[in-house]
Design an enzyme around this catalytic site. Structure first.
Site, short mmCIF file in Angstrom:
data_model
loop_
_atom_site.label_atom_id
_atom_site.label_comp_id
_atom_site.label_asym_id
_atom_site.label_seq_id
_atom_site.Cartn_x
_atom_site.Cartn_y
_atom_site.Cartn_z
N GLY A 65 0.83 -1.20 0.00
CA GLY A 65 0.00 0.00 0.00
C GLY A 65 0.86 1.24 0.00
N LYS B 145 -10.91 5.97 18.36
CA LYS B 145 -10.59 7.41 18.48
C LYS B 145 -10.95 8.15 17.19
CE LYS B 145 -6.89 7.13 15.75
NZ LYS B 145 -6.60 7.91 14.54
N ALA C 177 1.40 10.91 8.68
CA ALA C 177 2.33 10.44 7.67
C ALA C 177 3.39 11.49 7.34
CB ALA C 177 1.56 10.05 6.41
N PHE D 202 0.51 6.95 4.44
CA PHE D 202 1.10 6.33 5.63
C PHE D 202 2.05 5.20 5.26
CE2 PHE D 202 1.05 3.86 9.64
CZ PHE D 202 1.46 4.87 10.49
N GLY D 203 1.66 4.35 4.33
CA GLY D 203 2.54 3.27 3.91
C GLY D 203 3.84 3.80 3.32
N THR E 229 -5.47 13.02 17.07
CA THR E 229 -6.46 12.97 16.00
C THR E 229 -7.59 13.97 16.22
OG1 THR E 229 -5.94 10.63 15.80
CG2 THR E 229 -7.87 11.39 14.62
#
Length: 320
Positions: A7, A185, A134, A11-12, A242
């Protein structure tokens, strides 16, 4: 330990960049052939503006490359994890599979590590979660995360393989607590965004975060999570981040809902599906999750932000 990231979203890709910058060789698999070609030719990250891919990253669109790694980071959306595992069962057999998504599968109400165990009984499920954006990871800014794995020795091996000078991992064997803290969350972040988007102020925002954390603890504990896990990086820490920044898609979606604006359905927001899953789990267990309930209804466009706030304020008075 050889590492692959499945992915090439933000983030990946950021994880691959952090690992390669620390001297690891990383295979980065992407479904989009055009993205792979761009990463190979230009060494740029389509989902991370201004980030150059270190030489240690090998972008590929060939899923067979995943079979060469000892551990694979699953950086695909939570609702897509099962399908990805089913499509790549032979390639991923026997490996340490580290879920990076924060969500509960809506169809089965299953968390990511339990889902991996179900689909890949010969693999070792693990989870990487905690307060992180990220862009921060890709820039090399200090970040601390939780690495959850029920097999302690493998968890420690993954901890050493995936930690870098700027990315510090803490281990736990409490996969339930880690994955539910990270998933739930997101739901509370949508509520907090809606609160601010509707103009209700920081006092209401703080109240929603606090009561939201109580809901996370209530549901996760009923499902076997340890309280200390929920009070750590994967629970309270991730909640604070978050619910406090528009860099979070969940917070951004909530802001849009609070302002009465449309949200692009093509943008993945894990908390949108997780809200409905959390409510169904709570009903099964006989628990009340008032914040999650109004979020699920806002996401479904059954309730506006003012109606959601009124529903919460009109609840019977009670002890904290």
């Amino acid at each position: 330990m050889s590492i692959a990231v499945a992915g090439a979203g933000a983030f990946g890709t950021a994880l691959a960049v952090a690992l390669a910058r620390a001297g690891r060789e990383v295979t980065l698999w992407a479904r989009d052939a055009a993205a792979v070609e761009a990463m190979q030719a230009e060494r740029t990250a389509p989902r991370l503006a201004g980030v150059t891919l270190p030489e240690g990253i090998r972008p590929t669109g060939d899923a067979d490359a995943l079979a060469q790694a000892q551990s694979v980071l699953l950086a695909v959306p939570a609702q897509a994890t099962r399908g990805f595992l089913q499509q790549n069962r032979a390639r991923l057999a026997g490996k340490a599979l580290v879920a990076c998504a924060k969500g509960i599968e809506l169809a089965s109400l299953t968390g990511q590590t339990a889902l991996i165990a179900e689909e890949m009984p010969d693999a070792v499920p693990a989870l990487l979660t905690g307060p992180s954006f990220a862009a921060d990871i890709a820039r090399g800014l200090p970040t601390a995360l939780t690495l959850a794995c029920r097999e302690a020795e493998i968890g420690q091996a993954l901890q050493h393989a995936l930690s870098t000078p700027e990315l510090r991992l803490y281990t736990t064997t409490d996969c339930t607590g880690a994955e539910l803290g990270g998933a739930l969350k997101n739901v509370i972040a949508i509520a907090c965004g809606a609160c601010l988007g509707a103009g209700y102020g920081r006092s209401a925002h703080a109240a929603l975060m606090t009561r939201g954390f109580a809901e996370i603890t209530r549901l996760a504990s009923a499902l076997g999570a340890r309280p200390e896990t929920l009070a750590g990086l994967s629970g309270f820490g991730d909640l604070v981040l978050t619910c406090s920044s528009e860099q979070s898609r969940n917070m951004a979606m909530g802001l849009a809902l609070g302002r009465g604006e449309d949200w692009d359905p093509a943008i993945t927001v894990e908390g949108a599906a997780t809200a409905g899953a959390a409510v169904r789990l709570a009903e099964r267990l006989g628990l009340e999750l008032p914040v999650s309930t109004v979020v699920a209804r806002m996401v479904a466009r059954e309730m506006t932000a003012p109606e959601a706030l009124r529903a919460l304020l009109d609840r019977p008075l009670k002890e904290e």
